[in-house]
Design an enzyme around this catalytic site. Structure first.
Site, PDB file in Angstrom:
ATOM      1  N   ASN A  87      92.341  56.241 110.323  1.00 20.25           N
ATOM      2  CA  ASN A  87      91.265  55.312 109.753  1.00 20.25           C
ATOM      3  C   ASN A  87      90.508  55.516 108.464  1.00 20.25           C
ATOM      4  O   ASN A  87      90.330  57.040 108.429  1.00 20.25           O
ATOM      5  CB  ASN A  87      90.568  54.482 110.249  1.00 20.25           C
ATOM      6  CG  ASN A  87      88.694  55.938 110.753  1.00 20.25           C
ATOM      7  OD1 ASN A  87      89.773  56.968 110.964  1.00 20.25           O
ATOM      8  ND2 ASN A  87      87.845  55.563 110.519  1.00 20.25           N
TER       9      ASN A  87
ATOM     10  N   CYS B 105      91.816  50.440 110.008  1.00 23.10           N
ATOM     11  CA  CYS B 105      91.641  50.653 111.141  1.00 23.10           C
ATOM     12  C   CYS B 105      92.890  51.920 111.332  1.00 23.10           C
ATOM     13  O   CYS B 105      94.086  51.170 110.878  1.00 23.10           O
ATOM     14  CB  CYS B 105      91.711  50.310 112.272  1.00 23.10           C
ATOM     15  SG  CYS B 105      90.186  48.798 112.703  1.00 23.10           S
TER      16      CYS B 105
ATOM     17  N   GLU C  18      95.488  51.844 113.169  1.00 29.70           N
ATOM     18  CA  GLU C  18      96.470  51.317 114.230  1.00 29.70           C
ATOM     19  C   GLU C  18      96.961  50.283 112.356  1.00 29.70           C
ATOM     20  O   GLU C  18      98.317  50.944 112.993  1.00 29.70           O
ATOM     21  CB  GLU C  18      95.850  50.315 115.556  1.00 29.70           C
ATOM     22  CG  GLU C  18      95.112  51.128 116.512  1.00 29.70           C
ATOM     23  CD  GLU C  18      93.684  51.911 115.958  1.00 29.70           C
ATOM     24  OE1 GLU C  18      93.234  51.825 114.815  1.00 29.70           O
ATOM     25  OE2 GLU C  18      93.044  51.360 117.569  1.00 29.70           O
TER      26      GLU C  18
HETATM   27  N1  THU Z   1      88.199  51.662 113.765  1.00 34.01           N
HETATM   28  C1  THU Z   1      89.964  52.424 113.713  1.00 34.01           C
HETATM   29  O1  THU Z   1      90.683  52.999 113.032  1.00 34.01           O
HETATM   30  N2  THU Z   1      89.911  51.615 115.042  1.00 34.01           N
HETATM   31  C2  THU Z   1      89.712  51.114 115.899  1.00 34.01           C
HETATM   32  O2  THU Z   1      90.654  49.881 116.509  1.00 34.01           O
HETATM   33  C3  THU Z   1      88.578  50.784 116.157  1.00 34.01           C
HETATM   34  C4  THU Z   1      87.825  50.623 115.439  1.00 34.01           C
HETATM   35  C5  THU Z   1      87.652  52.306 113.083  1.00 34.01           C
HETATM   36  C6  THU Z   1      86.962  51.666 112.050  1.00 34.01           C
HETATM   37  C7  THU Z   1      86.070  52.771 111.673  1.00 34.01           C
HETATM   38  O3  THU Z   1      86.010  52.917 110.320  1.00 34.01           O
HETATM   39  C8  THU Z   1      85.398  53.501 111.879  1.00 34.01           C
HETATM   40  O4  THU Z   1      86.661  53.534 113.475  1.00 34.01           O
HETATM   41  C9  THU Z   1      84.474  53.256 112.812  1.00 34.01           C
HETATM   42  O5  THU Z   1      84.261  51.572 113.729  1.00 34.01           O
END
Ligand code: THU
Length: 137
Positions: free
Chosen positions: A42, A53, A55
């Protein structure tokens, strides 16, 4: 590349997470049909909204390199990079995965702090989904 190996790739990816705001670090490892792995983390932003994110980082990296067929994705995450809970993908990431995979066969691997692993199909996490076929005539 088995489930454990792909989860280890996700743990490596998590080390690169840029999270000065939430401190919630996430790593993803996306396995292509031909066995290549794309890592993603992320990447947060001071304006919050542009945060991407882990993914989607992995998916965008793969697609931009010409890979659009995927078998599985492994995801790990936790506050300050400490894995405690299963880190299943957010709704937006589920939909972005949906664009490129067969929901019934594409696998999502997650792991908690005790080293317990779980596997879901995308169809389980995003049932009755809307995809490219819905736009065909
Ligand atoms: N986040 C992800 O990278 N993937 C997810 O599926 C859920 C949330 C990240 C976004 C943000 O940087 C942090 O987690 C908190 O939401």
């Amino acid at each position: 590349m088995d489930r454990k190996e792909l989860l280890n790739e996700a743990k490596e990816a998590m080390k690169m997470a840029y999270t000065p705001y939430s401190h919630h670090k996430v790593g993803a490892a996306l396995l292509t049909e031909d066995g290549k792995v794309f890592r993603g983390c992320n990447v947060e932003n001071a304006a919050y909204g542009p945060t991407i994110c882990a993914e989607r980082t992995a998916i965008v990296k793969a697609v931009s390199e010409g890979y659009t067929k995927f078998k599985a994705i492994a995801i790990v995450g936790g506050m300050n990079g400490i894995i405690r809970f299963f880190c299943t993908p957010c709704g937006v990431c589920r939909q972005v995965l949906r664009e490129f995979v067969v929901p019934e066969t594409f696998e999502i691997y997650v792991e908690n702090g005790d080293g317990e692993m779980k596997t879901f199909t995308l169809a389980e996490l995003l049932p009755e989904s809307f995809g490219p076929e819905n736009l065909s005539e």
